[in-house]
Design an enzyme around this catalytic site. Structure first.
Site, short mmCIF file in Angstrom:
data_model
loop_
_atom_site.label_atom_id
_atom_site.label_comp_id
_atom_site.label_asym_id
_atom_site.label_seq_id
_atom_site.Cartn_x
_atom_site.Cartn_y
_atom_site.Cartn_z
CD GLU A 121 -2.26 1.28 2.96
OE1 GLU A 121 -1.69 0.64 3.87
OE2 GLU A 121 -3.32 1.91 3.11
CG ASN A 164 -4.82 4.09 0.48
OD1 ASN A 164 -4.11 3.55 -0.38
ND2 ASN A 164 -4.57 4.00 1.78
CE LYS A 218 -7.11 1.34 3.89
NZ LYS A 218 -5.84 1.79 4.54
CD GLU A 223 -5.26 4.81 5.76
OE1 GLU A 223 -4.80 3.96 6.54
OE2 GLU A 223 -5.73 4.52 4.66
CB CYS A 246 -4.07 -1.45 4.44
SG CYS A 246 -3.09 -1.47 5.94
CG ASN A 274 1.93 1.54 4.39
OD1 ASN A 274 2.42 2.62 4.17
ND2 ASN A 274 1.98 0.57 3.50
#
Ligand code: ING
Length: 314
Positions: free
Chosen positions: A47, A110, A127, A146, A172, A197
């Site tokens: 990621e 993302n 994501k 995020e 993730c 991550n």
């Protein structure tokens, strides 16, 4: 005849804030060459594989924030990776921060892409499950913002026919949610690729954070087994700008067994010959969804965001 994909997970150690795209590209190309030397036809990068994990900071300057995103893919800095894929005949999954302009407005995701062995983008995923917060939290050594820097993905959980099978992607935190795998499982996915991550201090609860390694593999192994799919999970790890992040990249069979795992906290390639027909055997027996699932009985599984309040005790 078995459908075998020789797949690699290309784990990355920390990416420093000061590391340029060119420096990161050198590492990615070294990893791709190593994967190729081991016979891989597909390599899974982490990621946000082009930059440090910037959501650990409050970034108020828009130009600085934009510097972590890619406004086009491929672009001048990342083109060498696509060129190498074509030259070597190896496809790849890579995660990055995507910036688009829509009706004059910036939108930030993302994102991950799947690139085929001719160096062409076959699929894109954004994501869905964004962990952490939109506002900085007091008392944290590292933030997890995020929700501040990305929108939830708007592409669903698609799958693509590629590499001789049905391929899916997630990113993730998605790997912790059973819905992620099930939506792709219902589409007959053979292999789910994902990068992560994962900081060790995410929740701040010592008992939970102490189980970060266990919860990482538990999530991916369960997702693999319960949906009869391979799962390839690739970490960006090590101590990155002071934040300790989980390694343990793994290639997991539809049986739920880990068939390869990284043993370092740096740049490392692991590989496996993934027999996609293993999943087929599980889908024809234990997880034959059409014969065994009972959607009518799942009445509580409705389009709800939060929990359903249990009945009051009498
Ligand atoms: N990181 C972490 C992940 O889901 C996290 C956040 C860490 C959640 C530890 C729960 C426990 O792996 C990202 N980027 O989603």
């Amino acid at each position: 005849m078995s459908r075998i994909i020789r797949v690699a997970s290309a784990q990355m150690g920390p990416i420093a804030k000061s590391e340029s795209r060119a420096q990161v590209m050198t590492r990615l190309l070294d990893l791709m060459n190593e994967a190729k030397s081991r016979g891989a036809e597909l390599v899974v990068f982490p990621e946000l594989a082009l930059t440090t994990f910037f959501p650990r900071w409050v970034i108020d300057d828009e130009a600085e924030l934009d510097s972590y995103y890619e406004a086009a893919m491929p672009n001048n800095e990342t083109a060498p990776l696509f060129d190498a894929a074509k030259r070597l005949g190896i496809g790849f999954y890579i995660g990055y921060a995507e910036l688009i302009l829509e009706n004059g407005h910036k939108r930030r995701f993302n994102t991950s892409i799947l690139v085929d062995r001719a160096g062409n983008i076959t699929g894109k995923y954004r994501k869905v499950h964004l962990p952490g917060h939109a506002e900085p939290q007091p008392g944290r050594a590292h933030q997890h913002l995020e929700k501040r820097y990305f929108e939830p993905g708007n592409l669903g959980f698609p799958v693509w026919r590629a590499f001789g099978g049905v391929m899916g992607m997630c990113i993730c935190n998605d790997r912790r949610w059973p819905e992620t795998y099930r939506v792709m499982g219902l589409q007959g996915v053979d292999m789910v690729m994902l990068g992560y991550n994962t900081p060790y201090d995410h929740t701040g609860h010592g008992d939970i954070d102490a189980l970060t390694n266990f919860h990482n593999h538990l999530s991916m192994q369960a997702g693999a087994y319960q949906n009869a799919t391979w799962v390839v999970g690739t970490a960006k790890c090590g101590v990155e700008e002071g934040s300790k992040m989980l390694a343990q990249s793994a290639i997991i069979a539809p049986s739920g067994e880990i068939v390869a795992m990284a043993s370092t906290i740096g740049d490392e390639v692991i590989t496996a010959a993934a027999d996609l027909d293993i999943g087929k055997r599980y889908r024809e027996t234990i997880f034959d969804f059409s014969r065994h699932r009972e959607p009518e009985a799942y009445r509580l599984i409705v389009e709800r965001k939060g929990a359903i309040p249990p009945p009051e005790t009498a």
